[in-house]
Design an enzyme around this catalytic site. Sequence first.
Site, short mmCIF file in Angstrom:
data_model
loop_
_atom_site.label_atom_id
_atom_site.label_comp_id
_atom_site.label_asym_id
_atom_site.label_seq_id
_atom_site.Cartn_x
_atom_site.Cartn_y
_atom_site.Cartn_z
N THR A 62 -17.44 32.70 -26.27
CA THR A 62 -18.47 31.80 -25.74
C THR A 62 -18.99 32.24 -24.37
O THR A 62 -20.20 32.34 -24.15
CB THR A 62 -17.89 30.37 -25.64
N ILE A 63 -18.08 32.50 -23.46
CA ILE A 63 -18.50 32.89 -22.10
C ILE A 63 -18.80 34.39 -22.07
O ILE A 63 -19.83 34.82 -21.52
CB ILE A 63 -17.39 32.54 -21.07
N HIS A 81 -9.51 18.63 -11.68
CA HIS A 81 -10.81 19.09 -11.16
C HIS A 81 -10.91 18.98 -9.63
O HIS A 81 -11.51 19.84 -8.99
CB HIS A 81 -11.94 18.30 -11.82
N GLN A 85 -21.38 23.33 -20.23
CA GLN A 85 -20.11 24.04 -20.04
C GLN A 85 -20.19 25.52 -20.38
O GLN A 85 -19.50 26.34 -19.78
CB GLN A 85 -19.01 23.38 -20.89
N CYS A 129 -16.50 25.33 -15.47
CA CYS A 129 -17.85 24.75 -15.54
C CYS A 129 -17.97 23.46 -14.74
O CYS A 129 -18.91 23.29 -13.95
CB CYS A 129 -18.20 24.50 -17.00
N HIS A 177 -21.17 18.29 -20.62
CA HIS A 177 -20.38 17.27 -19.93
C HIS A 177 -21.35 16.36 -19.15
O HIS A 177 -22.46 16.78 -18.82
CB HIS A 177 -19.46 17.88 -18.88
N GLY A 216 -10.32 28.98 -16.93
CA GLY A 216 -9.16 28.61 -17.74
C GLY A 216 -7.86 29.15 -17.15
O GLY A 216 -6.77 28.76 -17.56
P1 NAD Z 1 -13.55 31.84 -26.57
O1 NAD Z 1 -12.35 31.49 -27.37
O2 NAD Z 1 -14.87 31.35 -27.00
O3 NAD Z 1 -13.66 33.42 -26.43
C1 NAD Z 1 -12.57 34.22 -26.10
C2 NAD Z 1 -12.74 35.59 -26.73
O4 NAD Z 1 -11.65 36.41 -26.30
C3 NAD Z 1 -12.74 35.59 -28.25
O5 NAD Z 1 -13.80 36.40 -28.70
C4 NAD Z 1 -11.39 36.22 -28.61
O6 NAD Z 1 -11.50 36.97 -29.81
C5 NAD Z 1 -11.16 37.13 -27.43
N1 NAD Z 1 -9.75 37.42 -27.17
C6 NAD Z 1 -8.68 36.65 -27.36
N2 NAD Z 1 -7.55 37.27 -26.95
C7 NAD Z 1 -7.94 38.47 -26.47
C8 NAD Z 1 -7.25 39.58 -25.93
N3 NAD Z 1 -5.92 39.55 -25.77
N4 NAD Z 1 -7.97 40.66 -25.55
C9 NAD Z 1 -9.31 40.70 -25.71
N5 NAD Z 1 -10.01 39.66 -26.25
C10 NAD Z 1 -9.33 38.58 -26.62
O7 NAD Z 1 -13.21 31.36 -25.08
P2 NAD Z 1 -14.26 30.87 -23.99
O8 NAD Z 1 -14.60 29.47 -24.24
O9 NAD Z 1 -15.34 31.89 -23.83
O10 NAD Z 1 -13.34 30.86 -22.70
C11 NAD Z 1 -13.07 32.04 -21.95
C12 NAD Z 1 -12.67 31.65 -20.55
O11 NAD Z 1 -13.77 30.98 -19.93
C13 NAD Z 1 -11.48 30.68 -20.45
O12 NAD Z 1 -10.78 30.94 -19.25
C14 NAD Z 1 -12.16 29.33 -20.37
O13 NAD Z 1 -11.37 28.33 -19.79
C15 NAD Z 1 -13.35 29.69 -19.50
N6 NAD Z 1 -14.47 28.76 -19.59
C16 NAD Z 1 -14.90 28.31 -20.80
C17 NAD Z 1 -15.94 27.42 -20.87
C18 NAD Z 1 -16.42 26.88 -22.16
O14 NAD Z 1 -17.00 25.81 -22.18
N7 NAD Z 1 -16.26 27.52 -23.26
C19 NAD Z 1 -16.59 27.02 -19.69
C20 NAD Z 1 -16.18 27.55 -18.47
C21 NAD Z 1 -15.11 28.43 -18.43
#
Ligand code: NAD
Length: 343
Positions: A11-12, A194, A301, A140, A220, A110
């Site tokens: 996602t990010i 937070h 987010q 976020c 949010h 995270g």
């Molecule tokens: P996600 O699950 O959507 O994406 C994570 C990606 O990492 C996936 O493509 C997965 O295949 C890959 N992955 C997993 N383990 C791995 C490894 N060992 N090596 C390489 N790739 C690996 O997660 P996300 O929502 O993008 O979140 C990523 C970070 O951003 C987290 O710290 C999260 O807390 C933070 N974050 C997320 C959001 C949100 O709303 N989604 C917002 C702000 C911050």
Amino acid sequence: MIKVAINGYGTIGKRVADAVAAQKDMKIIGVSKTRPNAEGFVAKLRGYPLFIADISKKASFEKVGLPVAGSVEEMCRQADVIVDATPGGIGKTNRQLYEKLGKKAIWQGGEDHEVAGFSFNSSCNYKEAIGRQFVRVVSCNTTGLCRIIHEIDKEYGVSHVHAIMVRRGGDPGDIKRGPIDAIVADPVSVPSHHGPDVQTVLPHISITTMALIVPTTLMHMHAVKITAKKEIKRERVIELINQHPRMGLIKKSLGIKSTAELKEFAMDIGRQRSDVTENCIFEESIYVNKNDLCFFQAIHQEADVVVESVDAIRAMMGAESDGDKSIKATDDALGFITIQNSH
Ligand code: NAD
């Protein structure tokens, strides 16, 4: 050109990759995944070399038509800076690799503050990130809180902040997340994480936060009360929001009262992935009584931390010493203009 690797193309990660690729001074040298899925094909379409965490799974990627450029370690070796966007808690396990290779790395919200020892927001502490090896971009919600609290603090001095976060249960693609039919106090205890997280960026701010999770995926919503050291002027608050490059004002004329309508509007005005990069502060909710300021703000987010991650790269690489200039370069490259300029 700054060579950037995205470890964790989810996602990010996929958003940061596109934002980096759009910059004049940066390029993507690779993105990584753990298993072949739809995002792998998005990376292929975008032309980003795909690296994998476990090289023994190479055949399973190639069988479905996803060429593998190498292992995550090989990707990191080629990079000047790695944006770690693996799921929360996994990122910290990669620190050893970045240290071994002597590479710069950025984690997302995270992970705990301690993973990098420095938590970042472009508008608040850009200068302190210059030249650092490790930086964490705050979450976020924390990003959204820091942006507005810092502006009010610079103008009036903040005595205390009380914020209630009504959080989305999961991202739109997260089919396994919930709740489906509940309002969950998360956590039940007060304060939520937070407030302390805001203090990792703005240590002098007194803040209490409470958080709920509701069955929605889009954005949010925050209900915020800021008590200042001086009397606040409503018109000045609106001016501060309008002047900030990443704060948006949802004017009464737009007729929008919800996150659903906001996302629809973002889609209609052609935002990539209907992303809402800025804090969306509802003009009608801005209420001032002497030193107290109250308002609602919606936070997307999946989007607000993306531009912050791009600025963090520039600061860490020492490519720009002025935070305002970096913010402008990042946003201009994305063609981003705040939402109040579209209505
Ligand atoms: P996600 O699950 O959507 O994406 C994570 C990606 O990492 C996936 O493509 C997965 O295949 C890959 N992955 C997993 N383990 C791995 C490894 N060992 N090596 C390489 N790739 C690996 O997660 P996300 O929502 O993008 O979140 C990523 C970070 O951003 C987290 O710290 C999260 O807390 C933070 N974050 C997320 C959001 C949100 O709303 N989604 C917002 C702000 C911050």
